[in-house]
Design a protein around this motif. Sequence first.
Motif, PDB file in Angstrom:
ATOM      1  N   ARG A 183       0.835  -1.203   0.000  1.00  0.00           N
ATOM      2  CA  ARG A 183       0.000   0.000   0.000  1.00  0.00           C
ATOM      3  C   ARG A 183       0.874   1.260   0.000  1.00  0.00           C
ATOM      4  O   ARG A 183       0.560   2.244  -0.670  1.00  0.00           O
TER       5      ARG A 183
ATOM      6  N   MET B 246       1.890   1.886  -3.399  1.00  0.00           N
ATOM      7  CA  MET B 246       0.796   2.434  -4.199  1.00  0.00           C
ATOM      8  C   MET B 246       0.687   3.942  -3.962  1.00  0.00           C
ATOM      9  O   MET B 246       0.516   4.726  -4.902  1.00  0.00           O
TER      10      MET B 246
ATOM     11  N   ARG C 261       3.571   5.644  -5.693  1.00  0.00           N
ATOM     12  CA  ARG C 261       3.356   5.718  -7.139  1.00  0.00           C
ATOM     13  C   ARG C 261       2.337   6.803  -7.480  1.00  0.00           C
ATOM     14  O   ARG C 261       2.537   7.604  -8.388  1.00  0.00           O
ATOM     15  N   ALA C 262       1.242   6.811  -6.720  1.00  0.00           N
ATOM     16  CA  ALA C 262       0.201   7.798  -6.993  1.00  0.00           C
ATOM     17  C   ALA C 262       0.741   9.210  -6.789  1.00  0.00           C
ATOM     18  O   ALA C 262       0.505  10.104  -7.597  1.00  0.00           O
TER      19      ALA C 262
ATOM     20  N   ASP D 288       1.030  12.288  -9.391  1.00  0.00           N
ATOM     21  CA  ASP D 288       0.353  13.567  -9.181  1.00  0.00           C
ATOM     22  C   ASP D 288       0.092  13.772  -7.687  1.00  0.00           C
ATOM     23  O   ASP D 288      -0.882  13.261  -7.144  1.00  0.00           O
TER      24      ASP D 288
ATOM     25  N   GLU E  72      -0.680  16.479  -5.952  1.00  0.00           N
ATOM     26  CA  GLU E  72      -1.824  17.312  -5.568  1.00  0.00           C
ATOM     27  C   GLU E  72      -3.122  16.505  -5.599  1.00  0.00           C
ATOM     28  O   GLU E  72      -3.943  16.567  -4.693  1.00  0.00           O
ATOM     29  N   ARG E  73      -3.271  15.721  -6.662  1.00  0.00           N
ATOM     30  CA  ARG E  73      -4.469  14.908  -6.803  1.00  0.00           C
ATOM     31  C   ARG E  73      -4.564  13.896  -5.660  1.00  0.00           C
ATOM     32  O   ARG E  73      -5.636  13.652  -5.123  1.00  0.00           O
ATOM     33  N   SER E  74      -3.418  13.331  -5.268  1.00  0.00           N
ATOM     34  CA  SER E  74      -3.429  12.359  -4.182  1.00  0.00           C
ATOM     35  C   SER E  74      -3.878  13.007  -2.878  1.00  0.00           C
ATOM     36  O   SER E  74      -4.617  12.418  -2.099  1.00  0.00           O
ATOM     37  N   ARG E  75      -3.421  14.239  -2.666  1.00  0.00           N
ATOM     38  CA  ARG E  75      -3.856  14.974  -1.479  1.00  0.00           C
ATOM     39  C   ARG E  75      -5.372  15.134  -1.486  1.00  0.00           C
ATOM     40  O   ARG E  75      -6.042  14.916  -0.483  1.00  0.00           O
ATOM     41  N   ALA E  76      -5.900  15.488  -2.645  1.00  0.00           N
ATOM     42  CA  ALA E  76      -7.344  15.712  -2.750  1.00  0.00           C
ATOM     43  C   ALA E  76      -8.124  14.419  -2.586  1.00  0.00           C
ATOM     44  O   ALA E  76      -9.343  14.447  -2.427  1.00  0.00           O
ATOM     45  N   LEU E  77      -7.446  13.282  -2.624  1.00  0.00           N
ATOM     46  CA  LEU E  77      -8.120  11.997  -2.405  1.00  0.00           C
ATOM     47  C   LEU E  77      -7.840  11.470  -1.000  1.00  0.00           C
ATOM     48  O   LEU E  77      -7.978  10.284  -0.731  1.00  0.00           O
ATOM     49  N   GLY E  78      -7.405  12.348  -0.119  1.00  0.00           N
ATOM     50  CA  GLY E  78      -7.275  11.965   1.280  1.00  0.00           C
ATOM     51  C   GLY E  78      -5.949  11.333   1.656  1.00  0.00           C
ATOM     52  O   GLY E  78      -5.821  10.746   2.722  1.00  0.00           O
ATOM     53  N   ILE E  79      -4.958  11.441   0.776  1.00  0.00           N
ATOM     54  CA  ILE E  79      -3.644  10.886   1.099  1.00  0.00           C
ATOM     55  C   ILE E  79      -2.800  11.982   1.733  1.00  0.00           C
ATOM     56  O   ILE E  79      -2.648  13.065   1.163  1.00  0.00           O
ATOM     57  N   ASN E  80      -2.257  11.697   2.892  1.00  0.00           N
ATOM     58  CA  ASN E  80      -1.371  12.654   3.547  1.00  0.00           C
ATOM     59  C   ASN E  80       0.016  12.523   2.926  1.00  0.00           C
ATOM     60  O   ASN E  80       0.892  11.852   3.466  1.00  0.00           O
ATOM     61  N   VAL E  81       0.181  13.166   1.790  1.00  0.00           N
ATOM     62  CA  VAL E  81       1.433  13.031   1.039  1.00  0.00           C
ATOM     63  C   VAL E  81       2.615  13.504   1.885  1.00  0.00           C
ATOM     64  O   VAL E  81       3.696  12.933   1.846  1.00  0.00           O
TER      65      VAL E  81
ATOM     66  N   ASP F  46      -6.069  17.066   2.087  1.00  0.00           N
ATOM     67  CA  ASP F  46      -6.245  15.648   2.440  1.00  0.00           C
ATOM     68  C   ASP F  46      -7.216  15.492   3.610  1.00  0.00           C
ATOM     69  O   ASP F  46      -8.007  14.543   3.651  1.00  0.00           O
TER      70      ASP F  46
ATOM     71  N   ALA G 222     -10.739  15.870   2.281  1.00  0.00           N
ATOM     72  CA  ALA G 222     -11.205  14.612   1.677  1.00  0.00           C
ATOM     73  C   ALA G 222     -11.630  13.655   2.785  1.00  0.00           C
ATOM     74  O   ALA G 222     -12.679  13.008   2.700  1.00  0.00           O
TER      75      ALA G 222
ATOM     76  N   TYR H  38      -5.117   7.619 -12.355  1.00  0.00           N
ATOM     77  CA  TYR H  38      -3.675   7.382 -12.369  1.00  0.00           C
ATOM     78  C   TYR H  38      -3.300   6.350 -13.421  1.00  0.00           C
ATOM     79  O   TYR H  38      -3.867   5.249 -13.441  1.00  0.00           O
TER      80      TYR H  38
END
Lengths: 289, 238
Positions: free
Chosen positions: A164, A167, A170-171, A175, A177-186, B78, B81, B95
């Motif tokens: 995970r 994953m 990779r995400a 991108d 910024e997009r990962s952040r907007a999907l709830g990932i604490n980059v 984040d 979201a 992706y």
Amino acid sequence: MSAFLQYTLQGLAAGGFYALAALGLAVIFGVLGVVNFSHGACYMLGAVASAVLLDTLGLSFWWALLVVPVLMFVFGVLMERLLVQWLLRLDPLYNFLLTFGITLVLVDLVKRRYGVSGLPYQLPPGLDGRVTVGSVSLSLYQVFVTLFAVLVCVAVWALLTQTRIGMIVRASTEDAERSRALGINVGRWVTPVFGFGIGLAGLSGVLAAPFRAITADMGSNFVIILFAVVVIGGLGSILGAVVAGFLVGLVEAYGQAYAPSFAQVLIFVLMALVVLVRPSGLFGREEAA
Amino acid sequence: MSGMSRVMLEVDGLSAWYGEARVLADVSLTVAPGEVVTLVGRNGAGKTTLLRSVMGLHHQVEGTVTFEGRDLRRVRADARAKAGIGWVPDDRGIYASLSVEENLTLPPVVSPGDAWSLERVYEQFPVLHERRAFPGTKLSGGEQQMLAMARVLRMGARLLLLDEPSEGLAPVIVQRIGEIIRQIKASGVAVLLVEQNVAFASTVADRHYLLAQGRVVESLDNETFQSRTTQLLEYLGI
Ligand SMILES: Nc1ncnc2c1ncn2[C@@H]1O[C@H](COP(=O)(O)OP(=O)(O)OP(=O)(O)O)[C@@H](O)[C@H]1O
Ligand SMILES: [Mg+2]
């Protein structure tokens, strides 16, 4: 034929250094958006550390292979926490300049301490021989480096594709910024990823130590070629970094063998051709161009 | 649709800039649970910027965004979201380096009660099941749109921000997207829908805001919207 095989192996071994280091450069660029100019200096530190550890503590190559990447990971974590993180919100140019500055400092510190002539480093016992395959005699160390680099790339690949965390990396590489907007604490992955990338540069340096002249400047040419590798493979592409690393190693080796004065130029000709045909690199996403 | 408890999203006096250029001016709007609200406006009106500001991706903003009573001003994207806001960007945001299934399971499940299970997603979108091992971007445009919507439903988002989901898709797919929107609306999920396809918007929405040059110029219920479609199209120049 025999000579050709030897050049190929030499190219693959050199490609191994490039692939490992470029892998580190690619994940750092992907997750942090930082073009780490100091990657070459970190490669150099890896090689210098191996030589120094052998000289002062008598740590063998095998220990260096284990210890130096860990030390470089810690170095990377400190560099990110103390310096890089403060500029992440600004234009990426600032961190490029910062890591350029770090490079100058590191190179000069090593020069001051160890001089400009190369540090000695022997091929590790057991790997200093040659293997004969059919009628061809090959350097055992080059065979080892190639296999080891492939193995590490496969291990990193497995980490990236089968877990995970992988994953998420990779995400975020694709991108952030997009990962952040999907709830990932980059942000949580930024420091470990930076350390990991620097660790890979250090590992690459350890592998290069018995093979290349260990000097403070050994990273300056290396990092330029690394940038070519990353452009050829496609910015932000992890697979691209690995494949292009080996490709560039081969081009360089054949160049040195058959057209020595063009060896370096060939790499950049390859880069120009790739960019002309596929602006986003071999494995880059088209829209990223 | 009155009373604070009936408001899920409240945008109040929102302005946004790119450098010196102000692209949103004092925008206020609300979305209630189970409500579908569209934001209609011509190219460059500021629709995407508004969604990005709600998501916390655009930082040069003033004004407040409140979600389920919580002031989001100091909340990062984040965390927004995780609070239950699902973003479906205009480029679908799939992706390439993740498989279809990884695209679905990347976001954390934020509210287990609302989240769609993977089984439910696959039941609703059999094509995603068939292609689950493919890279996300190997899907067609319509399938990518389904994937992007399914992804935030699996996360358990209670407010969906949809940025032109019908753009560039065949009528039959647009119809399918309309069905999904009606279905999620029935389950109490709120939708803020950016659309230029006025005909499509009027088949799914309860209310509409017209955005022109960064300002809300009109706020209409769907009946009025439908009766004035021709006039609005002309006004919007779309
Ligand atoms: N990154 C940016 N830098 C500068 N200006 C921008 C940027 N992104 C958008 N703008 C400008 O801000 C305004 C609003 O853009 P926005 O993308 O929000 O509009 P939109 O309503 O979504 O348009 P479209 O229908 O084309 O998607 C436009 O004038 C646009 O040119
Ligand atoms: Mg838009």
